[in-house]
Motif scaffolding. Sequence first.
Motif, PDB file in Angstrom:
ATOM      1  N   SER A  54     -79.222  77.557  -4.508  1.00  0.00           N
ATOM      2  CA  SER A  54     -80.245  77.852  -3.502  1.00  0.00           C
ATOM      3  C   SER A  54     -81.037  79.107  -3.841  1.00  0.00           C
ATOM      4  O   SER A  54     -82.182  79.262  -3.412  1.00  0.00           O
ATOM      5  CB  SER A  54     -79.607  77.988  -2.118  1.00  0.00           C
ATOM      6  N   THR A  55     -80.473  80.004  -4.633  1.00  0.00           N
ATOM      7  CA  THR A  55     -81.165  81.230  -5.028  1.00  0.00           C
ATOM      8  C   THR A  55     -82.131  81.012  -6.200  1.00  0.00           C
ATOM      9  O   THR A  55     -82.913  81.902  -6.510  1.00  0.00           O
ATOM     10  CB  THR A  55     -80.146  82.311  -5.421  1.00  0.00           C
ATOM     11  N   ASN A  56     -82.091  79.847  -6.820  1.00  0.00           N
ATOM     12  CA  ASN A  56     -82.941  79.563  -7.982  1.00  0.00           C
ATOM     13  C   ASN A  56     -84.256  78.951  -7.509  1.00  0.00           C
ATOM     14  O   ASN A  56     -84.556  77.779  -7.740  1.00  0.00           O
ATOM     15  CB  ASN A  56     -82.217  78.642  -8.961  1.00  0.00           C
ATOM     16  N   THR A  57     -85.060  79.776  -6.847  1.00  0.00           N
ATOM     17  CA  THR A  57     -86.302  79.282  -6.243  1.00  0.00           C
ATOM     18  C   THR A  57     -87.301  78.779  -7.287  1.00  0.00           C
ATOM     19  O   THR A  57     -88.057  77.852  -7.005  1.00  0.00           O
ATOM     20  CB  THR A  57     -86.956  80.364  -5.366  1.00  0.00           C
ATOM     21  N   ARG A  58     -87.298  79.366  -8.456  1.00  0.00           N
ATOM     22  CA  ARG A  58     -88.220  78.903  -9.504  1.00  0.00           C
ATOM     23  C   ARG A  58     -87.900  77.462  -9.892  1.00  0.00           C
ATOM     24  O   ARG A  58     -88.792  76.624 -10.027  1.00  0.00           O
ATOM     25  CB  ARG A  58     -88.127  79.829 -10.707  1.00  0.00           C
ATOM     26  N   ALA A  59     -86.628  77.144 -10.062  1.00  0.00           N
ATOM     27  CA  ALA A  59     -86.227  75.780 -10.410  1.00  0.00           C
ATOM     28  C   ALA A  59     -86.529  74.825  -9.262  1.00  0.00           C
ATOM     29  O   ALA A  59     -87.020  73.710  -9.491  1.00  0.00           O
ATOM     30  CB  ALA A  59     -84.752  75.736 -10.770  1.00  0.00           C
ATOM     31  N   ILE A  60     -86.263  75.242  -8.037  1.00  0.00           N
ATOM     32  CA  ILE A  60     -86.535  74.381  -6.880  1.00  0.00           C
ATOM     33  C   ILE A  60     -88.012  74.031  -6.824  1.00  0.00           C
ATOM     34  O   ILE A  60     -88.390  72.867  -6.610  1.00  0.00           O
ATOM     35  CB  ILE A  60     -86.055  75.050  -5.573  1.00  0.00           C
ATOM     36  N   ARG A  61     -88.877  75.014  -7.049  1.00  0.00           N
ATOM     37  CA  ARG A  61     -90.328  74.740  -7.055  1.00  0.00           C
ATOM     38  C   ARG A  61     -90.694  73.760  -8.166  1.00  0.00           C
ATOM     39  O   ARG A  61     -91.516  72.859  -7.966  1.00  0.00           O
ATOM     40  CB  ARG A  61     -91.115  76.040  -7.198  1.00  0.00           C
ATOM     41  N   LEU A  62     -90.102  73.919  -9.336  1.00  0.00           N
ATOM     42  CA  LEU A  62     -90.350  72.997 -10.446  1.00  0.00           C
ATOM     43  C   LEU A  62     -89.951  71.582 -10.055  1.00  0.00           C
ATOM     44  O   LEU A  62     -90.728  70.637 -10.218  1.00  0.00           O
ATOM     45  CB  LEU A  62     -89.576  73.434 -11.688  1.00  0.00           C
ATOM     46  N   GLU A  64     -89.602  70.274  -7.125  1.00  0.00           N
ATOM     47  CA  GLU A  64     -90.513  69.766  -6.089  1.00  0.00           C
ATOM     48  C   GLU A  64     -91.840  69.321  -6.699  1.00  0.00           C
ATOM     49  O   GLU A  64     -92.401  68.292  -6.291  1.00  0.00           O
ATOM     50  CB  GLU A  64     -90.738  70.825  -5.013  1.00  0.00           C
ATOM     51  N   ARG A  65     -92.345  70.074  -7.670  1.00  0.00           N
ATOM     52  CA  ARG A  65     -93.623  69.704  -8.308  1.00  0.00           C
ATOM     53  C   ARG A  65     -93.552  68.351  -9.012  1.00  0.00           C
ATOM     54  O   ARG A  65     -94.551  67.643  -9.086  1.00  0.00           O
ATOM     55  CB  ARG A  65     -94.052  70.773  -9.319  1.00  0.00           C
ATOM     56  N   VAL A  66     -92.379  67.995  -9.541  1.00  0.00           N
ATOM     57  CA  VAL A  66     -92.260  66.709 -10.235  1.00  0.00           C
ATOM     58  C   VAL A  66     -91.718  65.605  -9.328  1.00  0.00           C
ATOM     59  O   VAL A  66     -91.414  64.518  -9.804  1.00  0.00           O
ATOM     60  CB  VAL A  66     -91.435  66.825 -11.542  1.00  0.00           C
ATOM     61  N   GLY A  67     -91.610  65.883  -8.025  1.00  0.00           N
ATOM     62  CA  GLY A  67     -91.304  64.823  -7.076  1.00  0.00           C
ATOM     63  C   GLY A  67     -89.948  64.866  -6.397  1.00  0.00           C
ATOM     64  O   GLY A  67     -89.678  64.060  -5.515  1.00  0.00           O
ATOM     65  N   TYR A  68     -89.065  65.763  -6.797  1.00  0.00           N
ATOM     66  CA  TYR A  68     -87.762  65.860  -6.146  1.00  0.00           C
ATOM     67  C   TYR A  68     -87.925  66.442  -4.752  1.00  0.00           C
ATOM     68  O   TYR A  68     -88.782  67.290  -4.520  1.00  0.00           O
ATOM     69  CB  TYR A  68     -86.811  66.755  -6.949  1.00  0.00           C
ATOM     70  N   ARG A  69     -87.088  65.977  -3.834  1.00  0.00           N
ATOM     71  CA  ARG A  69     -87.096  66.477  -2.462  1.00  0.00           C
ATOM     72  C   ARG A  69     -85.672  66.850  -2.066  1.00  0.00           C
ATOM     73  O   ARG A  69     -84.711  66.184  -2.476  1.00  0.00           O
ATOM     74  CB  ARG A  69     -87.616  65.407  -1.490  1.00  0.00           C
ATOM     75  N   GLY A  70     -85.563  67.880  -1.258  1.00  0.00           N
ATOM     76  CA  GLY A  70     -84.258  68.299  -0.771  1.00  0.00           C
ATOM     77  C   GLY A  70     -83.639  67.215   0.090  1.00  0.00           C
ATOM     78  O   GLY A  70     -84.334  66.576   0.886  1.00  0.00           O
ATOM     79  N   CYS A  71     -82.334  66.989  -0.090  1.00  0.00           N
ATOM     80  CA  CYS A  71     -81.655  65.961   0.706  1.00  0.00           C
ATOM     81  C   CYS A  71     -80.306  66.459   1.224  1.00  0.00           C
ATOM     82  O   CYS A  71     -79.486  65.669   1.638  1.00  0.00           O
ATOM     83  CB  CYS A  71     -81.518  64.668  -0.093  1.00  0.00           C
ATOM     84  N   GLY A  72     -80.103  67.770   1.173  1.00  0.00           N
ATOM     85  CA  GLY A  72     -78.869  68.317   1.714  1.00  0.00           C
ATOM     86  C   GLY A  72     -78.458  69.590   1.006  1.00  0.00           C
ATOM     87  O   GLY A  72     -79.141  70.065   0.094  1.00  0.00           O
ATOM     88  N   THR A  73     -77.351  70.136   1.448  1.00  0.00           N
ATOM     89  CA  THR A  73     -76.792  71.334   0.834  1.00  0.00           C
ATOM     90  C   THR A  73     -75.282  71.162   0.724  1.00  0.00           C
ATOM     91  O   THR A  73     -74.677  70.368   1.452  1.00  0.00           O
ATOM     92  CB  THR A  73     -77.090  72.599   1.655  1.00  0.00           C
ATOM     93  N   GLY A  75     -72.525  74.163   0.139  1.00  0.00           N
ATOM     94  CA  GLY A  75     -72.248  75.560  -0.176  1.00  0.00           C
ATOM     95  C   GLY A  75     -73.516  76.254  -0.624  1.00  0.00           C
ATOM     96  O   GLY A  75     -74.517  76.253   0.093  1.00  0.00           O
ATOM     97  N   ASP A  76     -73.502  76.817  -1.826  1.00  0.00           N
ATOM     98  CA  ASP A  76     -74.662  77.520  -2.374  1.00  0.00           C
ATOM     99  C   ASP A  76     -75.625  76.604  -3.114  1.00  0.00           C
ATOM    100  O   ASP A  76     -76.562  77.080  -3.754  1.00  0.00           O
ATOM    101  CB  ASP A  76     -74.199  78.616  -3.348  1.00  0.00           C
ATOM    102  N   LEU A  77     -75.400  75.296  -3.050  1.00  0.00           N
ATOM    103  CA  LEU A  77     -76.234  74.352  -3.792  1.00  0.00           C
ATOM    104  C   LEU A  77     -77.184  73.603  -2.877  1.00  0.00           C
ATOM    105  O   LEU A  77     -76.852  73.259  -1.746  1.00  0.00           O
ATOM    106  CB  LEU A  77     -75.353  73.325  -4.516  1.00  0.00           C
ATOM    107  N   VAL A  78     -78.374  73.338  -3.398  1.00  0.00           N
ATOM    108  CA  VAL A  78     -79.339  72.466  -2.748  1.00  0.00           C
ATOM    109  C   VAL A  78     -79.274  71.144  -3.496  1.00  0.00           C
ATOM    110  O   VAL A  78     -79.335  71.104  -4.727  1.00  0.00           O
ATOM    111  CB  VAL A  78     -80.774  73.048  -2.825  1.00  0.00           C
ATOM    112  N   LEU A  79     -79.129  70.057  -2.755  1.00  0.00           N
ATOM    113  CA  LEU A  79     -79.116  68.727  -3.348  1.00  0.00           C
ATOM    114  C   LEU A  79     -80.532  68.179  -3.283  1.00  0.00           C
ATOM    115  O   LEU A  79     -81.177  68.225  -2.236  1.00  0.00           O
ATOM    116  CB  LEU A  79     -78.157  67.820  -2.579  1.00  0.00           C
ATOM    117  N   MET A  80     -81.013  67.642  -4.404  1.00  0.00           N
ATOM    118  CA  MET A  80     -82.378  67.143  -4.476  1.00  0.00           C
ATOM    119  C   MET A  80     -82.372  65.770  -5.153  1.00  0.00           C
ATOM    120  O   MET A  80     -81.517  65.498  -6.002  1.00  0.00           O
ATOM    121  CB  MET A  80     -83.275  68.101  -5.262  1.00  0.00           C
ATOM    122  N   ALA A  81     -83.330  64.923  -4.776  1.00  0.00           N
ATOM    123  CA  ALA A  81     -83.406  63.588  -5.364  1.00  0.00           C
ATOM    124  C   ALA A  81     -84.862  63.175  -5.510  1.00  0.00           C
ATOM    125  O   ALA A  81     -85.746  63.666  -4.799  1.00  0.00           O
ATOM    126  CB  ALA A  81     -82.669  62.578  -4.502  1.00  0.00           C
TER     127      ALA A  81
END
Length: 87
Positions: A54-62, A64-73, A75-81
């Motif tokens: 969740s602290t890796n905001t640069r990766a999360i933005r990347l 999201e730009r290629v189409g992944y969306r958050g689908c849960g958490t 612990g410290d992880l964001v799940l994306m698909a």
Amino acid sequence: IYDVDSVLHQAEVGRFIVAPAVAGKGFMTDALHGLAQIAERQLKLSRLFLEVFSTNTRAIRLYERVGYRGCGTAGDLVLMAVKLHIV
């Protein structure tokens, strides 16, 4: 691409490491698009997912730009698909 589930037509992607000298030059965007093409065309998958700190905001933005969306958490992880369009 690993943990391929041929019944649910999905798999996990991840464990990306980028050298600081080439960060921000579009290599990861190209790699993620390439992985999606392989997943769709060769593996016949309809969904890819990943986990990112969740602290890796640069990766999360990347992602999201290629189409992944958050689908849960978890612990410290964001799940994306991302849903793929089978060709």
